[in-house]
Design an enzyme around this catalytic site. Structure first.
Site: not given
Length: 304
Positions: A188, A251
């Site tokens: 991610s 993230h």
């Protein structure tokens, strides 16, 4: 008079031959151009679509003039195949009890980032190869292929790889600082770096990237981020009793890496990247954050 007449006839014949030869050469050139135009027609259409989605209008002409698939988008495809292969290995040869969140088989992987084994420096990068379940890997693969392949067609593998790996490293280092006692898996950080760089380009060049489509693109990116962040928060705070929570800081850090380094790299399509002062400012800021994270992990981390 006769001699002059003969010379005139010879000159006319020579001119006719030159004209015929020129016509033949022009006809042959047209035929070559027609053949060349028919063969890559589909490729040209693809490049036009890619240019509208990836580039502001002023530089599209430059891209279309030199557009080709050499080299092909090798980086994104290779990294996706590697992630898929690792996932299949743990799913088939080391079967999991369930496919939604982590299980002990993955937690014992030599690729996963764990705070107890931070001295194994490769884990700060290799964690991107391991995923927490079907939803996790499908989400990352779809996002990085759909966005990464067009980006690599435009900017080539070196630049896209730089942004992707910058997001991966930023993700693991941020996780080690802001969530220092939790493990980390998934690509991610790299995916969010690509999205962050693309998002900033759409935002800055909004009027030049077709406003209607610009709104759609921004909404799609926001929706994808919301869904993926929701799943990341679920893995962090709502895992089963026998599972292990996974950090989601990667993230956010990957997104910021993309919005700085990624934006600079992707906005320099028709410029020399190393001659752009914005690139060196972004790199300097990134390296300062990396050095701070290394210092924190050595001397200040609660995991010590």
């Amino acid at each position: 008079m006769a001699a002059a007449h003969d010379v005139e006839i010879e000159e006319d014949a020579s001119l006719n031959m030159d004209r015929e030869l020129k016509d033949e050469l022009e006809e042959e050139k047209r035929m070559r151009e027609d053949r060349a135009g028919k063969e890559p027609f589909k490729h040209n259409k693809v490049h036009r679509i890619v240019s509208k989605w990836m580039l502001p209008e002023p530089v599209r002409g430059t891209y279309l003039e030199r557009a080709n698939c050499l080299p092909p988008p090798v980086f994104i495809i290779s990294i996706s195949l590697a992630e898929l292969a690792v996932f299949i290995y743990y799913a088939v040869w080391k079967p999991q009890k369930q496919w939604i969140t982590l299980d002990t088989g993955i937690l014992e992987s030599p690729f996963i980032y764990t705070p107890e084994k931070r001295e194994e420096a490769w884990r700060f990068i290799s964690y991107m190869l391991v995923h927490a379940g079907v939803q996790h890997i499908l989400g990352n693969l779809v996002m990085q292929l759909v966005l990464g392949i067009p980006l690599e067609m435009v900017h080539k593998g070196l630049r896209v790889g730089l942004v992707y790996l910058a997001g991966v490293i930023a993700g693991s280092l941020a996780s080690s600082i802001f969530d220092p006692l939790k493990s980390l898996v998934g690509a991610s950080g790299g995916v969010y770096a690509l999205m962050g760089g693309y998002f900033m380009n759409v935002l800055v060049n909004f009027r030049e990237m077709i406003p209607a489509f610009g709104i759609v693109r921004l909404l799609i990116i926001i929706l994808i981020i919301a869904l993926d962040m929701g799943f990341a928060l679920y893995r962090r705070f709502f895992v089963p009793a026998n599972g292990s929570p996974v950090s989601f800081a990667a993230h956010i850090a990957g997104g910021f890496a993309g919005m700085s380094i990624g934006y600079t790299v992707f906005s320099c399509f028709d410029k020399a990247l190393l001659k752009d002062p914005r690139f060196w400012v972004a790199i300097a800021a990134y390296l300062a954050c990396v050095l701070f994270a290394v210092f924190f992990n050595i001397f200040l981390s609660p995991a010590n």
